[in-house]
Enzyme design. Structure first.
Site, PDB file in Angstrom:
ATOM      1  N   SER A 116      -9.657  23.965 -17.400  1.00 33.85           N
ATOM      2  CA  SER A 116      -9.559  21.902 -17.839  1.00 33.85           C
ATOM      3  C   SER A 116     -11.875  21.953 -17.784  1.00 33.85           C
ATOM      4  O   SER A 116     -12.114  22.392 -17.796  1.00 33.85           O
ATOM      5  CB  SER A 116      -8.587  22.445 -16.368  1.00 33.85           C
ATOM      6  OG  SER A 116     -10.229  21.827 -15.202  1.00 33.85           O
ATOM      7  N   GLY A 172     -12.737  19.750 -16.200  1.00 32.28           N
ATOM      8  CA  GLY A 172     -13.939  20.121 -14.714  1.00 32.28           C
ATOM      9  C   GLY A 172     -13.940  21.375 -14.549  1.00 32.28           C
ATOM     10  O   GLY A 172     -14.377  21.213 -13.425  1.00 32.28           O
ATOM     11  N   SER A 173     -13.432  21.746 -15.872  1.00 29.36           N
ATOM     12  CA  SER A 173     -13.485  23.446 -14.526  1.00 29.36           C
ATOM     13  C   SER A 173     -14.590  24.197 -14.202  1.00 29.36           C
ATOM     14  O   SER A 173     -15.653  23.816 -15.290  1.00 29.36           O
ATOM     15  CB  SER A 173     -12.994  24.623 -15.938  1.00 29.36           C
ATOM     16  OG  SER A 173     -13.261  25.661 -15.748  1.00 29.36           O
ATOM     17  N   ASN A 174     -14.831  24.990 -12.800  1.00 31.79           N
ATOM     18  CA  ASN A 174     -16.191  25.436 -12.883  1.00 31.79           C
ATOM     19  C   ASN A 174     -16.342  26.455 -12.982  1.00 31.79           C
ATOM     20  O   ASN A 174     -17.756  26.950 -13.670  1.00 31.79           O
ATOM     21  CB  ASN A 174     -16.601  25.721 -11.318  1.00 31.79           C
ATOM     22  CG  ASN A 174     -15.901  24.276 -10.011  1.00 31.79           C
ATOM     23  OD1 ASN A 174     -16.417  23.271 -10.148  1.00 31.79           O
ATOM     24  ND2 ASN A 174     -15.071  24.286  -9.601  1.00 31.79           N
ATOM     25  N   VAL A 190     -15.008  27.243 -16.072  1.00 24.63           N
ATOM     26  CA  VAL A 190     -16.212  26.647 -18.226  1.00 24.63           C
ATOM     27  C   VAL A 190     -17.722  26.973 -17.353  1.00 24.63           C
ATOM     28  O   VAL A 190     -18.349  27.138 -18.310  1.00 24.63           O
ATOM     29  CB  VAL A 190     -15.901  26.012 -18.238  1.00 24.63           C
ATOM     30  CG1 VAL A 190     -16.506  25.188 -19.705  1.00 24.63           C
ATOM     31  CG2 VAL A 190     -14.000  26.306 -18.320  1.00 24.63           C
TER      32      VAL A 190
END
Ligand SMILES: *Cc1c(COP(=O)(O)O)cnc(C)c1O
Length: 356
Positions: A75, A77-79, A81
């Site tokens: 997403s 907001g992915s940590n 990524v």
């Protein structure tokens, strides 16, 4: 690059061991449990968190096969990524992030960090996260056709190599427990893709540690998590050449704390963030660890976890999401912030204190 205890190639990215520390005031506030935090928010690379441990193995594999681009997704907001893109930058590789949906109106939190890292962002236009791996695969094919050597990392770093990061974390925890001379009844963590829980389960079996593992799921249902974690644990045991020892009975998952869905903060989760901040000065996040702490709070309240228990809470990181959810976090703040009244005497006070 070094080899680890399983002779797998591993990059040293995290600062290990992360602290295992008692949080007395919080334990008291929850109902007099003996509570400890395993601080994997402090893995010390790219703003930390649990994904760094998996990436030590995944990025080592990418280097081993001479890849020049790390491609993953999640997403906006992915940590996972953000951490992967930071690893790419650190290794001098290109980073491509395939993100669900469309460009959010506000650039905050992990999305902002990805921009700083100059990662290439590809939006799928599709808000569903379940198709992300296929979009990541498409991007990998496209890059390959251009003569590049992309390395595909699935959403959440899901793979047996990713899980090995938490098998070694289990070994690390066991050694800390010995040094501290404590015998925890259970360890509780937030569960998303299940890499952390599966890796820890394999590691606890390997070390014959008699400590239950509670996963508080933030997205999938309990049954889905159990099936998925079982499969991941099995693949991880195969990768490490271990006998298959994790059974469905070992996989304990609680799905009552998701709320409206993944990445939607809950009031209980925000209350948990606030409690941990004011009792310990430690920051949880609204998507994972806040919900996990809401789960722990409720399980203690219901006496499912009794006051005589020793509990480890695995802090898996995620602090950038505090900033991408700032309005909902501050709106739900029911404490009255006091503003210092403008008072002419304050000038006098200031002057007198300067004289001291
Ligand atoms: C990804 C993530 C988790 C969940 O880990 P999984 O291995 O995917 O289950 C928990 N907390 C934070 C902060 C995360 O970023």
């Amino acid at each position: 690059m070094s080899k680890d205890l399983f002779s797998l190639p591993r990059l040293e990215l995290a600062k290990l061991p992360t602290p295992l520390e008692r949080v007395e005031r919080l334990g008291h506030a929850l109902g007099d449990i003996d509570l400890w935090f395993k601080r994997d928010d402090l893995t010390g690379f790219g703003l930390g968190g649990n994904k760094v441990r998996s990436l030590e193995y995944l990025a080592a594999d990418a280097i081993r096969i001479n890849s020049n681009i790390l491609v993953t997704g999640g997403s906006p907001g992915s940590n996972h990524v953000r951490t992967t893109m930071a690893v790419a930058a650190h290794l001098g590789l290109k980073g491509v992030a395939v993100l669900s949906g469309t460009l959010p109106s506000e650039t905050q939190g992990n999305l902002l960090l990805n921009k700083l890292l100059q990662a290439k962002l590809v939006f799928t236009g599709d808000p569903e996260r379940i198709y992300l791996d296929s979009y990541i695969g498409d991007e990998v094919e496209r890059l390959r056709a251009l003569g590049e050597k992309p390395y595909m990392i699935k959403r959440g770093g899901v793979s047996s190599l990713g899980c090995v990061g938490y098998v070694t974390a289990a070994v690390e925890i066991c050694s800390q427990l010995q040094d501290l001379n404590i015998n925890p009844d259970l360890l509780l963590c937030a569960t998303g893709c299940g890499v952390t829980q599966a890796g820890l389960l394999v590691g606890f079996k390997l070390m014959e540690l008699n400590c239950q593992l509670y996963g508080v799921t933030v997205s999938r249902s309990r049954d889905e998590c159990i099936a998925h974690i079982k499969q991941l644990a099995k693949e991880t045991e195969e990768t490490l050449g271990l006998d298959s020892r994790v059974t469905s009975d070992d996989i304990l998952v609680f799905d009552e704390y998701i709320g409206e869905g993944y990445s939607v903060p809950t009031l209980e989760g925000i209350e948990a963030i606030r409690l941990v901040a004011r009792t310990e000065g430690i920051f949880l996040d609204p998507i994972y660890t806040g919900k996990a702490m809401a789960g722990l709070t409720d399980l203690v309240k219901k006496r499912h976890i009794g006051p005589d228990k020793t509990v480890i809470f695995l802090h898996t990181g995620g602090s950038p999401s505090i900033f991408s959810n700032s309005s909902v976090i501050s709106d739900s703040n029911n404490s009255t912030d006091s503003i210092i009244e403008k008072d002419t005497s304050s000038n006098v006070n200031l002057k007198s204190s300067q004289n001291i």
